[in-house]
Design a protein around this motif. Structure first.
Motif, short mmCIF file in Angstrom:
data_model
loop_
_atom_site.label_atom_id
_atom_site.label_comp_id
_atom_site.label_asym_id
_atom_site.label_seq_id
_atom_site.Cartn_x
_atom_site.Cartn_y
_atom_site.Cartn_z
N LYS A 44 0.83 -1.21 0.00
CA LYS A 44 0.00 0.00 0.00
C LYS A 44 0.86 1.26 0.00
O LYS A 44 0.58 2.22 -0.69
CB LYS A 44 -0.90 0.01 1.24
CG LYS A 44 -2.14 -0.84 1.12
CD LYS A 44 -3.15 -0.43 2.22
CE LYS A 44 -4.04 -1.60 2.61
NZ LYS A 44 -3.45 -2.43 3.66
N SER A 45 1.92 1.24 0.82
CA SER A 45 2.69 2.48 1.00
C SER A 45 3.85 2.64 0.02
O SER A 45 4.57 3.62 0.07
CB SER A 45 3.23 2.54 2.44
OG SER A 45 4.17 1.48 2.63
N LEU A 46 4.01 1.66 -0.86
CA LEU A 46 5.16 1.70 -1.79
C LEU A 46 4.94 2.79 -2.84
O LEU A 46 3.97 2.73 -3.59
CB LEU A 46 5.29 0.33 -2.47
CG LEU A 46 6.57 0.07 -3.25
CD1 LEU A 46 7.77 0.03 -2.31
CD2 LEU A 46 6.49 -1.24 -4.00
N PRO A 47 5.82 3.80 -2.90
CA PRO A 47 5.64 4.86 -3.91
C PRO A 47 5.79 4.30 -5.33
O PRO A 47 6.63 3.44 -5.58
CB PRO A 47 6.79 5.85 -3.60
CG PRO A 47 7.29 5.47 -2.25
CD PRO A 47 7.00 4.01 -2.08
N ALA A 48 4.97 4.80 -6.23
CA ALA A 48 4.90 4.26 -7.60
C ALA A 48 6.23 4.40 -8.34
O ALA A 48 6.64 3.52 -9.09
CB ALA A 48 3.80 4.96 -8.37
N ASN A 71 10.06 -4.46 0.80
CA ASN A 71 8.60 -4.54 0.84
C ASN A 71 8.20 -5.67 1.79
O ASN A 71 8.45 -6.84 1.53
CB ASN A 71 8.09 -4.78 -0.59
CG ASN A 71 6.58 -4.85 -0.65
OD1 ASN A 71 5.90 -5.08 0.35
ND2 ASN A 71 6.04 -4.66 -1.84
N ILE A 72 7.56 -5.28 2.92
CA ILE A 72 7.19 -6.26 3.95
C ILE A 72 6.24 -7.31 3.39
O ILE A 72 6.38 -8.51 3.66
CB ILE A 72 6.53 -5.53 5.16
CG1 ILE A 72 7.51 -4.51 5.76
CG2 ILE A 72 6.08 -6.53 6.23
CD1 ILE A 72 6.87 -3.49 6.68
N ASP A 73 5.26 -6.89 2.58
CA ASP A 73 4.27 -7.83 2.01
C ASP A 73 4.94 -8.86 1.11
O ASP A 73 4.56 -10.03 1.09
CB ASP A 73 3.20 -7.07 1.20
CG ASP A 73 2.30 -6.25 2.11
OD1 ASP A 73 2.25 -6.56 3.32
OD2 ASP A 73 1.65 -5.30 1.63
N TRP A 74 5.93 -8.40 0.36
CA TRP A 74 6.65 -9.30 -0.56
C TRP A 74 7.35 -10.42 0.24
O TRP A 74 7.33 -11.58 -0.14
CB TRP A 74 7.67 -8.48 -1.36
CG TRP A 74 8.28 -9.22 -2.50
CD1 TRP A 74 7.79 -9.33 -3.76
CD2 TRP A 74 9.51 -9.96 -2.49
NE1 TRP A 74 8.63 -10.10 -4.54
CE2 TRP A 74 9.70 -10.50 -3.79
CE3 TRP A 74 10.48 -10.24 -1.51
CZ2 TRP A 74 10.80 -11.28 -4.13
CZ3 TRP A 74 11.57 -11.02 -1.85
CH2 TRP A 74 11.72 -11.53 -3.14
N ILE A 75 7.94 -10.02 1.38
CA ILE A 75 8.61 -11.01 2.24
C ILE A 75 7.56 -11.95 2.86
O ILE A 75 7.75 -13.16 2.92
CB ILE A 75 9.44 -10.31 3.35
CG1 ILE A 75 10.62 -9.56 2.70
CG2 ILE A 75 9.95 -11.30 4.40
CD1 ILE A 75 11.44 -8.71 3.65
N HIS A 76 6.42 -11.37 3.26
CA HIS A 76 5.36 -12.15 3.91
C HIS A 76 4.84 -13.25 2.98
O HIS A 76 4.61 -14.39 3.41
CB HIS A 76 4.21 -11.22 4.31
CG HIS A 76 3.33 -11.80 5.36
ND1 HIS A 76 2.18 -12.49 5.05
CD2 HIS A 76 3.43 -11.83 6.72
CE1 HIS A 76 1.61 -12.91 6.18
NE2 HIS A 76 2.35 -12.52 7.21
#
Length: 463
Positions: free
Chosen positions: A293-297, A306-311
């Protein structure tokens, strides 16, 4: 008098599995020649600056997620000052104010009354996980009354996992650390080999009466084996109870566990609270992490974490692996613990099951009773087993097809341990261990025996 309530909290330092150190490009390698892996920054030469190692940050995020922590998108580095010969800068870079991960939990299981069949699951809260550097190593040479310093370890990346004081005995502490060790090894974030100092435990222990405030705590430092951890904690609880019951007081001190004597011994007191003079680390900006969500384009993905990518890429954790083993093979939950506790044993078991017609429930008996007890007896790891999964499967197939008896199978296994390269079938043929299937052949053997013993037969008939 009301019983004593022991309280145990653990701080665990896990060495991050990374090729280079936390803030320098020096290589990380166990038992390298002294001072052979030291950069200018590790030796803290003036003008050298820290550069944060991406791999270490990812390992800490991964560990935090596996332990159900909240990952802080902004964390800070601090300097913790103290004077010690193997800390050349005079301070350690750590995360005292805002660590990388907070508020997690770890579930672990232990047996009741040493009965494997009765297991209970408990949870310990994780207060935080912080990134920090290791210090060097002082080698005290008593003969020459001098201290030598090896800086190979200085600056190696550590994750400090701080647990809340939710444990109450040595057995619980040992079970929690063993589960953490398995999780770290599954993630690959730390090899967590205690014998190489990659997992070191400090235990904070106190006792009090129910309903009263917590007692004065002592800290047992640098415990380097799970067995010693259980012993150190239990000894320290007992020592404090005896001290208080005899009218003494417990000192707020740091102690060490002497494994030869099986007791803790005082190292230094903590009465004069050491002032670490914490200050923000001026040479490192805040550590900023993102999620989807917070990753700038316009951001380059290589530049951020990216925390989600690791998750999404987290492997199955030990608890999930155990559930799958129980579901898939119908084995007992306590057997799934044994399979995962021994490095490589679950893979060995699954490999045998795939290659044999025998039911998994029967295979597990051979794995745990025969294979594992032999390996333990000879201090071998699963990978060093002289009997491969292929050979064991071969043997179990002969048994399953009723070509040999289970007694014969045990005899064949004894031969296989010798590692002479013979197959189970060759051993069976050599030692004539086959079960006879042909009824005519059996009748003929019986007839031959009777013919050769006529007198005995007559005596039996008349008798």
């Amino acid at each position: 008098l009301a019983p004593w309530v022991p309280v145990v909290g653990l701080e665990i330092h896990a060495q991050i599995s990374s090729n280079s150190k936390l803030f320098s490009g020096s290589q990380v390698q166990f038992a390298a020649p002294p001072n052979s892996l030291v950069s200018f920054f590790d030796a803290s030469l003036p003008g050298t600056l820290p550069v944060l190692n991406r791999r270490c940050v990812e390992a800490a995020v991964m560990t935090g997620l596996a332990l159900n922590c909240s990952i802080n998108k902004k964390s800070l580095f601090d300097r913790k000052h103290y004077f010690y010969a193997d800390l050349p800068a005079g301070y350690q870079i750590t995360q005292q104010r805002v660590p990388i991960a907070v508020n997690g939990s770890l579930s672990y299981s232990l047996c009741i009354d040493n009965k494997m069949s009765q297991m209970v699951t408990k949870t310990v809260r994780i207060k935080q996980i912080q990134l920090e550097q290791d210090s060097g190593k002082s080698l005290h040479d008593d003969a020459r009354s001098q201290t030598l310093v090896d800086l190979n370890r200085a600056g190696v990346g550590l994750m400090e996992v701080v647990m809340e004081p939710d444990l109450c005995c040595g057995e619980e502490a040992a079970a929690a650390v063993r589960e953490l060790q398995l999780i770290l090894q599954t993630l690959g974030s730390s090899q967590a080999v205690m014998a190489e100092g990659q997992l070191r435990v400090d235990a904070n222990v106190s006792v009090h009466h129910p309903g009263e405030p917590y007692g004065v705590r002592t800290e047992v430092k640098n415990i380097n084996s799970i067995r010693f951890l259980a012993k150190a904690v239990d000894y320290e609880i007992q020592r404090q109870i005896e001290e208080l019951e005899n009218g003494g007081t417990v000192l707020n001190e740091t102690r060490a566990f002497d494994s030869k004597l099986g007791c803790t011994i005082p190292m230094r007191d903590k009465e004069g609270k050491q002032d670490y003079r914490f200050m923000p680390e001026p040479n490192l900006p805040p550590l900023i992490l993102y999620d989807s969500k917070s990753l700038p384009a316009n951001m380059n993905h290589q530049q951020v974490i990216n925390i989600d990518w690791i998750h999404e890429r987290l492997p199955d954790l030990p608890s999930v692996k155990r559930e799958k083993l129980v579901e898939q093979y119908g084995i007992l939950p306590e057997h799934s613990f044994t399979l995962l506790n021994e490095d490589g044993l679950a893979e060995f078991f699954e490999s045998v099951v795939k290659q044999t017609q025998m039911k998994p429930k029967k295979v597990i008996g051979w794995i745990l009773k025969d294979l594992l007890s032999y390996l333990k007896q000879h201090s071998l790891t699963v990978k060093e087993s002289p009997v491969s999964s292929f050979l064991l499967a071969d043997l179990l197939n002969l048994l399953e097809k009723k070509e040999i008896s289970s007694t014969a199978a045990k005899q064949v296994l004894v031969e296989l341990w010798k590692g002479e390269g013979k197959t189970p079938l060759e051993i069976v043929k050599e030692q004539k261990l086959e079960l006879l299937q042909d009824q005519k052949e059996l009748e003929q053997i019986c007839q031959t025996v009777i013919d050769g013993q006529e007198n005995e037969v007559i005596m039996m008939v008349l008798g």
